[in-house]
Design a protein around this motif. Structure first.
Motif, PDB file in Angstrom:
ATOM      1  N   HIS A  23       4.256   6.720 -57.175  1.00 43.78           N
ATOM      2  CA  HIS A  23       4.674   7.301 -58.393  1.00 43.78           C
ATOM      3  C   HIS A  23       5.990   7.581 -58.556  1.00 43.78           C
ATOM      4  O   HIS A  23       6.526   8.914 -58.648  1.00 43.78           O
ATOM      5  N   HIS A  74      -7.496   8.468 -68.022  1.00 42.81           N
ATOM      6  CA  HIS A  74      -8.133   7.572 -66.956  1.00 42.81           C
ATOM      7  C   HIS A  74      -8.829   8.340 -65.725  1.00 42.81           C
ATOM      8  O   HIS A  74      -8.256   9.214 -65.419  1.00 42.81           O
ATOM      9  N   ASP A  78      -5.336  10.552 -59.417  1.00 49.03           N
ATOM     10  CA  ASP A  78      -4.141  11.595 -59.638  1.00 49.03           C
ATOM     11  C   ASP A  78      -4.236  11.950 -60.992  1.00 49.03           C
ATOM     12  O   ASP A  78      -3.109  12.624 -61.575  1.00 49.03           O
ATOM     13  N   HIS A  79      -5.359  11.785 -62.000  1.00 51.78           N
ATOM     14  CA  HIS A  79      -5.430  12.275 -63.377  1.00 51.78           C
ATOM     15  C   HIS A  79      -6.481  13.094 -63.522  1.00 51.78           C
ATOM     16  O   HIS A  79      -6.618  13.901 -64.251  1.00 51.78           O
ATOM     17  N   ASP A 157      -1.242   5.476 -67.693  1.00 56.34           N
ATOM     18  CA  ASP A 157      -0.625   4.738 -66.620  1.00 56.34           C
ATOM     19  C   ASP A 157      -0.295   3.320 -67.085  1.00 56.34           C
ATOM     20  O   ASP A 157      -0.216   2.361 -66.413  1.00 56.34           O
ATOM     21  N   HIS A 192       3.367   8.743 -65.541  1.00 55.60           N
ATOM     22  CA  HIS A 192       4.429   9.145 -64.245  1.00 55.60           C
ATOM     23  C   HIS A 192       5.759   8.839 -64.944  1.00 55.60           C
ATOM     24  O   HIS A 192       5.962   7.962 -65.622  1.00 55.60           O
TER      25      HIS A 192
HETATM   26 ZN   LIG Z   1      -1.702   7.565 -62.280  1.00 53.95          ZN
END
Ligand SMILES: [Zn+2]
Length: 276
Positions: A23, A74, A78-79, A157, A192
């Motif tokens: 990221h 989504h 990491d979300h 993303d 990101h």
């Molecule tokens: Zn992500």
């Protein structure tokens, strides 16, 4: 940090030796609405305590506004990593793509998660409204949010601030870029990396970049390249680092899948090799 009227972000800087490599430019968690009224949060970051703490500290810094919902772009880790804890503390509904709803309901309990509809409008507080854009491609369950006031696109993303995005289904991804471009955003707030000021230009770059790659892949196939490695060899620089070479091969495969689906290339029976 305030980005525009009624748009705030806490920017989580990642360890460049681990996740940071995936990221570039860190992760952005957005608070949208009026801090004196109510707000929504877009995404919840990785499950790490330090991340969730930073998000809650920022909520406190904004004066602890009532959060009317947590909106998910989504279902990648990491979300949605911080979701359990944040939903518990903020005690608000979670909204996501219908494909992601069963998983999140299983995690959070019945009644906590509500499916979004395509083109649905969601009030964010401060008189602002998000329009929900189903934007598959990076992932099947991807959703972007468009705010007409200020022409702001929350791109998850699908568009990143500091790099190109990874793509699962290129045909869908290209349609999603088109849908985003049709909104004519001025500002993109990505999942990101840095906030993107010249939004339409960036979208055109993303679209052009993929189209150019597609033409290169077709040219390589027409010139006789048959295997993915051969195509990579023709399309990418020869001295590509090993980890980038693997990413390049993945990328070529997504192009070939799109071209196969469109019947522009034909896949012949694969060869088999001993795995030992
Ligand atoms: Zn992500």
């Amino acid at each position: 940090m305030q980005i525009a009227e009624h748009i705030y972000s806490t920017h989580i800087v990642e360890d460049q030796s681990t996740f940071g490599a995936m990221h570039p430019g860190g992760t952005q968690i957005y608070f949208v609405g009026d801090p004196n009224d109510n707000m929504v949060i877009v995404d919840t970051g990785e499950p790490y305590r330090a991340w969730t703490k930073q998000i809650l500290d920022y909520h406190a810094e904004l004066g602890k506004p009532r959060i009317s919902s947590i909106l998910i772009t989504h279902g990648h880790g990491d979300h949605i990593g911080g979701l359990d804890r944040l939903q518990q503390v903020l005690d608000c509904p979670v909204r996501c793509h219908p494909k992601l709803e069963p998983l999140l309901t299983q995690r959070l309990g019945a009644g906590c998660v509500q499916k979004l509809g395509s083109r649905e409008t969601v009030a964010t507080g401060g008189g602002n409204i998000f329009r929900v854009l189903f934007t598959p491609g990076h992932e099947d369950d991807h959703v972007a949010y468009y705010m007409a006031k200020g022409r702001v696109l929350f791109s998850g993303d699908t568009i990143l601030g500091n790099s190109s995005s990874s793509v699962r289904n290129l045909k869908q991804y290209m349609s999603s870029l088109d849908l985003m471009a049709r909104q004519r955003p001025d500002l993109i707030c990505p999942g990101h990396g840095q906030i993107i000021q010249n939004a339409t230009q960036r979208l055109q770059w993303y679209i052009g970049h993929r189209q150019q790659r597609e033409e290169q892949v077709i040219a390589a196939v027409e010139a006789g390249a048959k295997a993915v490695d051969e195509i990579v060899g023709r399309v990418y620089p020869r001295n590509l680092r090993k980890n980038l070479r693997e990413a390049a091969a993945r990328n070529v495969r997504t192009h070939l899948a799109k071209l196969t689906e469109e019947k522009r290339v034909v896949e012949n029976s694969a060869s088999y090799y001993s795995a030992s």
